[in-house]
Scaffold this motif. Structure first.
Motif, PDB file in Angstrom:
ATOM      1  N   ALA A  20       0.840  -1.205   0.000  1.00 57.06           N
ATOM      2  CA  ALA A  20       0.000   0.000   0.000  1.00 57.06           C
ATOM      3  C   ALA A  20       0.874   1.255   0.000  1.00 57.06           C
ATOM      4  CB  ALA A  20      -0.935  -0.008   1.198  1.00 57.06           C
ATOM      5  N   ALA A  21       1.937   1.255   0.797  1.00 51.04           N
ATOM      6  CA  ALA A  21       2.839   2.410   0.819  1.00 51.04           C
ATOM      7  C   ALA A  21       3.557   2.579  -0.517  1.00 51.04           C
ATOM      8  CB  ALA A  21       3.851   2.247   1.947  1.00 51.04           C
ATOM      9  N   LEU A  23       2.516   1.645  -3.474  1.00 56.83           N
ATOM     10  CA  LEU A  23       1.582   2.129  -4.490  1.00 56.83           C
ATOM     11  C   LEU A  23       1.215   3.596  -4.282  1.00 56.83           C
ATOM     12  CD1 LEU A  23      -0.759  -0.964  -4.942  1.00 56.83           C
ATOM     13  CD2 LEU A  23       0.975  -0.106  -6.519  1.00 56.83           C
ATOM     14  N   THR A  24       1.170   4.047  -3.036  1.00 57.16           N
ATOM     15  CA  THR A  24       0.903   5.470  -2.816  1.00 57.16           C
ATOM     16  C   THR A  24       2.087   6.327  -3.267  1.00 57.16           C
ATOM     17  OG1 THR A  24       1.641   5.288  -0.532  1.00 57.16           O
ATOM     18  CG2 THR A  24      -0.721   5.143  -0.940  1.00 57.16           C
ATOM     19  N   VAL A  25       3.300   5.784  -3.162  1.00 52.12           N
ATOM     20  CA  VAL A  25       4.464   6.509  -3.675  1.00 52.12           C
ATOM     21  C   VAL A  25       4.380   6.642  -5.192  1.00 52.12           C
ATOM     22  CG1 VAL A  25       6.979   6.325  -3.994  1.00 52.12           C
ATOM     23  CG2 VAL A  25       5.971   5.916  -1.754  1.00 52.12           C
ATOM     24  N   GLY A  27       1.764   7.093  -6.845  1.00 55.00           N
ATOM     25  CA  GLY A  27       0.714   8.021  -7.248  1.00 55.00           C
ATOM     26  C   GLY A  27      -0.706   7.538  -7.042  1.00 55.00           C
ATOM     27  N   PHE A  28      -0.909   6.339  -6.548  1.00 52.67           N
ATOM     28  CA  PHE A  28      -2.258   5.871  -6.276  1.00 52.67           C
ATOM     29  C   PHE A  28      -2.755   6.489  -4.972  1.00 52.67           C
ATOM     30  CE2 PHE A  28      -0.539   2.540  -8.966  1.00 52.67           C
ATOM     31  CZ  PHE A  28      -1.592   2.286  -9.825  1.00 52.67           C
ATOM     32  N   THR A  29      -4.051   6.663  -4.857  1.00 57.77           N
ATOM     33  CA  THR A  29      -4.592   7.120  -3.583  1.00 57.77           C
ATOM     34  C   THR A  29      -4.529   5.969  -2.587  1.00 57.77           C
ATOM     35  OG1 THR A  29      -6.847   6.490  -4.161  1.00 57.77           O
ATOM     36  CG2 THR A  29      -6.153   8.726  -4.744  1.00 57.77           C
ATOM     37  N   LEU A  30      -4.598   6.296  -1.319  1.00 59.50           N
ATOM     38  CA  LEU A  30      -4.465   5.272  -0.287  1.00 59.50           C
ATOM     39  C   LEU A  30      -5.606   4.260  -0.361  1.00 59.50           C
ATOM     40  CD1 LEU A  30      -2.882   4.236   2.131  1.00 59.50           C
ATOM     41  CD2 LEU A  30      -4.277   5.703   3.578  1.00 59.50           C
ATOM     42  N   THR A  31      -6.813   4.742  -0.609  1.00 59.96           N
ATOM     43  CA  THR A  31      -7.942   3.808  -0.686  1.00 59.96           C
ATOM     44  C   THR A  31      -7.827   2.880  -1.892  1.00 59.96           C
ATOM     45  OG1 THR A  31      -9.233   5.507  -1.840  1.00 59.96           O
ATOM     46  CG2 THR A  31      -9.511   5.319   0.545  1.00 59.96           C
ATOM     47  N   THR A  32      -7.218   3.349  -2.961  1.00 62.01           N
ATOM     48  CA  THR A  32      -7.014   2.494  -4.129  1.00 62.01           C
ATOM     49  C   THR A  32      -5.848   1.535  -3.895  1.00 62.01           C
ATOM     50  OG1 THR A  32      -7.778   4.300  -5.525  1.00 62.01           O
ATOM     51  CG2 THR A  32      -6.626   2.513  -6.612  1.00 62.01           C
ATOM     52  N   ALA A  33      -4.827   1.961  -3.181  1.00 62.39           N
ATOM     53  CA  ALA A  33      -3.643   1.136  -2.968  1.00 62.39           C
ATOM     54  C   ALA A  33      -3.881   0.012  -1.967  1.00 62.39           C
ATOM     55  CB  ALA A  33      -2.485   2.009  -2.489  1.00 62.39           C
TER      56      ALA A  33
END
Length: 71
Positions: A20-21, A23-25, A27-33
């Motif tokens: 999740a971290a 994927l957020t790096v 550029g994905f939003t946290l809820t998407t990651a």
């Protein structure tokens, strides 16, 4: 000594938080990651339960003095 299930228990939160971290790096939003990260964590749990499931190695011997089959 670290066994398979100890590794699985350690990898579940690591996969959930790490992926999740990561994927957020990217550029994905946290809820998407969290969704693909949770799929990986559930895959680890499923593998530990159904593919490499725990088995009881203590099988009774054929002439252990217990009940015998009726055939």
């Amino acid at each position: 000594m670290t066994r398979y299930y100890d590794l699985v228990l350690g990898l579940i939160p690591l996969a959930l938080g790490g992926i999740a971290a990561l994927l957020t790096v990217f550029g994905f939003t946290l809820t998407t990651a969290v969704l693909p990260a949770s799929f990986v964590a559930v895959g680890l749990i499923g593998h530990a339960m159904f593919v490499n499931g725990p088995v009881d190695d203590a099988r009774p011997a054929a002439d252990d003095g217990g009940f015998q089959p009726a055939d």
